[in-house]
Design a protein around this motif. Sequence first.
Motif, PDB file in Angstrom:
ATOM      1  N   LEU A  97       2.902  -7.659 -13.431  1.00 23.53           N
ATOM      2  CA  LEU A  97       3.293  -7.886 -12.042  1.00 23.53           C
ATOM      3  C   LEU A  97       2.545  -6.874 -11.169  1.00 23.53           C
ATOM      4  O   LEU A  97       2.586  -5.669 -11.434  1.00 23.53           O
ATOM      5  CB  LEU A  97       4.800  -7.704 -11.860  1.00 23.53           C
ATOM      6  CG  LEU A  97       5.712  -8.648 -12.635  1.00 23.53           C
ATOM      7  CD1 LEU A  97       7.176  -8.253 -12.423  1.00 23.53           C
ATOM      8  CD2 LEU A  97       5.491 -10.087 -12.208  1.00 23.53           C
ATOM      9  N   PHE A  98       1.891  -7.373 -10.120  1.00 22.53           N
ATOM     10  CA  PHE A  98       1.142  -6.511  -9.201  1.00 22.53           C
ATOM     11  C   PHE A  98       1.826  -6.593  -7.836  1.00 22.53           C
ATOM     12  O   PHE A  98       1.704  -7.595  -7.130  1.00 22.53           O
ATOM     13  CB  PHE A  98      -0.320  -6.963  -9.130  1.00 22.53           C
ATOM     14  CG  PHE A  98      -1.044  -6.814 -10.453  1.00 22.53           C
ATOM     15  CD1 PHE A  98      -1.876  -5.723 -10.685  1.00 22.53           C
ATOM     16  CD2 PHE A  98      -0.876  -7.749 -11.461  1.00 22.53           C
ATOM     17  CE1 PHE A  98      -2.528  -5.573 -11.896  1.00 22.53           C
ATOM     18  CE2 PHE A  98      -1.524  -7.613 -12.679  1.00 22.53           C
ATOM     19  CZ  PHE A  98      -2.348  -6.518 -12.900  1.00 22.53           C
ATOM     20  N   LEU A  99       2.556  -5.534  -7.503  1.00 20.21           N
ATOM     21  CA  LEU A  99       3.410  -5.539  -6.313  1.00 20.21           C
ATOM     22  C   LEU A  99       2.605  -5.108  -5.093  1.00 20.21           C
ATOM     23  O   LEU A  99       2.171  -3.964  -4.988  1.00 20.21           O
ATOM     24  CB  LEU A  99       4.599  -4.599  -6.521  1.00 20.21           C
ATOM     25  CG  LEU A  99       5.617  -4.545  -5.381  1.00 20.21           C
ATOM     26  CD1 LEU A  99       6.303  -5.904  -5.219  1.00 20.21           C
ATOM     27  CD2 LEU A  99       6.657  -3.459  -5.647  1.00 20.21           C
ATOM     28  N   ALA A 100       2.417  -6.044  -4.162  1.00 16.15           N
ATOM     29  CA  ALA A 100       1.615  -5.774  -2.962  1.00 16.15           C
ATOM     30  C   ALA A 100       2.354  -6.245  -1.717  1.00 16.15           C
ATOM     31  O   ALA A 100       1.832  -7.008  -0.907  1.00 16.15           O
ATOM     32  CB  ALA A 100       0.258  -6.468  -3.077  1.00 16.15           C
ATOM     33  N   THR A 101       3.582  -5.768  -1.554  1.00 11.65           N
ATOM     34  CA  THR A 101       4.408  -6.184  -0.406  1.00 11.65           C
ATOM     35  C   THR A 101       4.288  -5.233   0.771  1.00 11.65           C
ATOM     36  O   THR A 101       5.063  -5.311   1.719  1.00 11.65           O
ATOM     37  CB  THR A 101       5.889  -6.291  -0.820  1.00 11.65           C
ATOM     38  OG1 THR A 101       6.325  -5.032  -1.349  1.00 11.65           O
ATOM     39  CG2 THR A 101       6.083  -7.371  -1.862  1.00 11.65           C
ATOM     40  N   GLY A 102       3.322  -4.325   0.714  1.00 12.38           N
ATOM     41  CA  GLY A 102       3.122  -3.414   1.842  1.00 12.38           C
ATOM     42  C   GLY A 102       4.280  -2.458   2.016  1.00 12.38           C
ATOM     43  O   GLY A 102       4.847  -1.946   1.052  1.00 12.38           O
ATOM     44  N   LYS A 103       4.646  -2.249   3.283  1.00  9.69           N
ATOM     45  CA  LYS A 103       5.741  -1.321   3.577  1.00  9.69           C
ATOM     46  C   LYS A 103       7.102  -1.966   3.366  1.00  9.69           C
ATOM     47  O   LYS A 103       8.132  -1.301   3.430  1.00  9.69           O
ATOM     48  CB  LYS A 103       5.604  -0.800   5.010  1.00  9.69           C
ATOM     49  CG  LYS A 103       4.326   0.022   5.235  1.00  9.69           C
ATOM     50  CD  LYS A 103       4.164   0.453   6.667  1.00  9.69           C
ATOM     51  CE  LYS A 103       2.915   1.310   6.846  1.00  9.69           C
ATOM     52  NZ  LYS A 103       1.662   0.574   6.606  1.00  9.69           N
ATOM     53  N   HIS A 104       7.125  -3.283   3.137  1.00  9.66           N
ATOM     54  CA  HIS A 104       8.388  -3.994   2.950  1.00  9.66           C
ATOM     55  C   HIS A 104       8.888  -3.832   1.514  1.00  9.66           C
ATOM     56  O   HIS A 104       8.105  -3.841   0.565  1.00  9.66           O
ATOM     57  CB  HIS A 104       8.211  -5.478   3.265  1.00  9.66           C
ATOM     58  CG  HIS A 104       7.818  -5.744   4.681  1.00  9.66           C
ATOM     59  ND1 HIS A 104       8.722  -5.750   5.711  1.00  9.66           N
ATOM     60  CD2 HIS A 104       6.605  -5.983   5.240  1.00  9.66           C
ATOM     61  CE1 HIS A 104       8.094  -6.008   6.850  1.00  9.66           C
ATOM     62  NE2 HIS A 104       6.812  -6.143   6.589  1.00  9.66           N
ATOM     63  N   GLU A 105      10.208  -3.700   1.385  1.00 18.31           N
ATOM     64  CA  GLU A 105      10.809  -3.555   0.060  1.00 18.31           C
ATOM     65  C   GLU A 105      11.104  -4.921  -0.552  1.00 18.31           C
ATOM     66  O   GLU A 105      11.344  -5.896   0.166  1.00 18.31           O
ATOM     67  CB  GLU A 105      12.122  -2.759   0.159  1.00 18.31           C
ATOM     68  CG  GLU A 105      11.981  -1.402   0.844  1.00 18.31           C
ATOM     69  CD  GLU A 105      11.154  -0.404   0.051  1.00 18.31           C
ATOM     70  OE1 GLU A 105      10.599  -0.781  -0.996  1.00 18.31           O
ATOM     71  OE2 GLU A 105      11.045   0.743   0.492  1.00 18.31           O
ATOM     72  N   LEU A 106      11.077  -4.976  -1.859  1.00 19.75           N
ATOM     73  CA  LEU A 106      11.417  -6.183  -2.586  1.00 19.75           C
ATOM     74  C   LEU A 106      12.596  -5.882  -3.495  1.00 19.75           C
ATOM     75  O   LEU A 106      12.582  -4.888  -4.224  1.00 19.75           O
ATOM     76  CB  LEU A 106      10.220  -6.660  -3.414  1.00 19.75           C
ATOM     77  CG  LEU A 106      10.398  -7.966  -4.193  1.00 19.75           C
ATOM     78  CD1 LEU A 106      10.676  -9.123  -3.239  1.00 19.75           C
ATOM     79  CD2 LEU A 106       9.141  -8.267  -5.017  1.00 19.75           C
TER      80      LEU A 106
END
Length: 341
Positions: A122-131
């Motif tokens: 998994l490559f997490l690229a949600t920027g400043k937003h949390e997931l």
Amino acid sequence: MLARGGVAATLVERRTEPHDVVCGGFLGWDTLATLERLKLDIFSLGARPITRLRLVSGRHVLEVGLPRQAAGFSRKSLDAALLSLAGAGGATVRRGFAIRDVDPATRTARLEDGEELTAEGLFLATGKHELRGLARPPDFTREGAVGLRTVLRGGLQGKPLDGCVELHLFDGGYAGLLMQEDGSSNLCLSVTKKRFSRAKSPGALVKALKDEAPLLGERVGHEDERHWQAIAGVPYGWRADDTRDGLFRLGDQAAVISSLAGDGVAIALQSGISAAKAFLRDGPSGAAAYQTAFSRQTKVPLGLADLLRGAAERPLSRPILMRLAAVPGLASWVSRLTRIT
């Protein structure tokens, strides 16, 4: 890079169309060098060359040359070009799909429609937003800065902006201004939560700054119905020190540099490249070594950028910062130290 390396890579993008984000649109020379290696020529897409930094505090204006050419280019156009590049490279690009949450133990991402995607990595690229399931520690976001963005169209009052990026310094924050490929001017502000809470709205904040930052007030003008984008709790200084097998944090999910340094896009690109290389070399087990190495690589640039941000936001240290910036060669030397590559 994953697709070119023979990996079945799926990119999930929640928006169906290109869109802007709360980001300054400044691309440093390290970013341009990386894009060139990826075979993406943003100048052919209209990017504006930037060779000078204009630093403004009150009515004190200082202009210095940058070490190398940078560029002004909207995130809307940059992201569209990168998505196109990913698709052309063999990745499956799924647009209009929002991920609801992630189970890191099983490496499963759940979409809002109930579909589940399970993968080796998994490559997490949600920027400043949390997931949900992969959020940063709450202590790191509670007192984060507020980021604001708007677009100025038409002629600007004051000195020409072409070829220049402007940084306006004021108590509790700063603003960055540059020209984009369509001739509009991108204005981004970073302010402390306390300063923004007193103003209560972006428009009220700009009005309150007109005496303190008169040149910025002239640039913005008197339009009250301007559209603003905003994000709260920007966790400047965040670095992901560790992770678990198969989870690679990218961009602002890996390291968040103060925006006045202008190296956020370089962090995004370099982290993506490093993570892809780690996965292609070691598979899911390469995540931990990648995350530790990238945290170490970004430590000095993030630390120095945070010191500069603190000096720029405080009335006692700001005059000292302006005097130091006037020392020949010093601004260029500092700007090199805040680069990631």
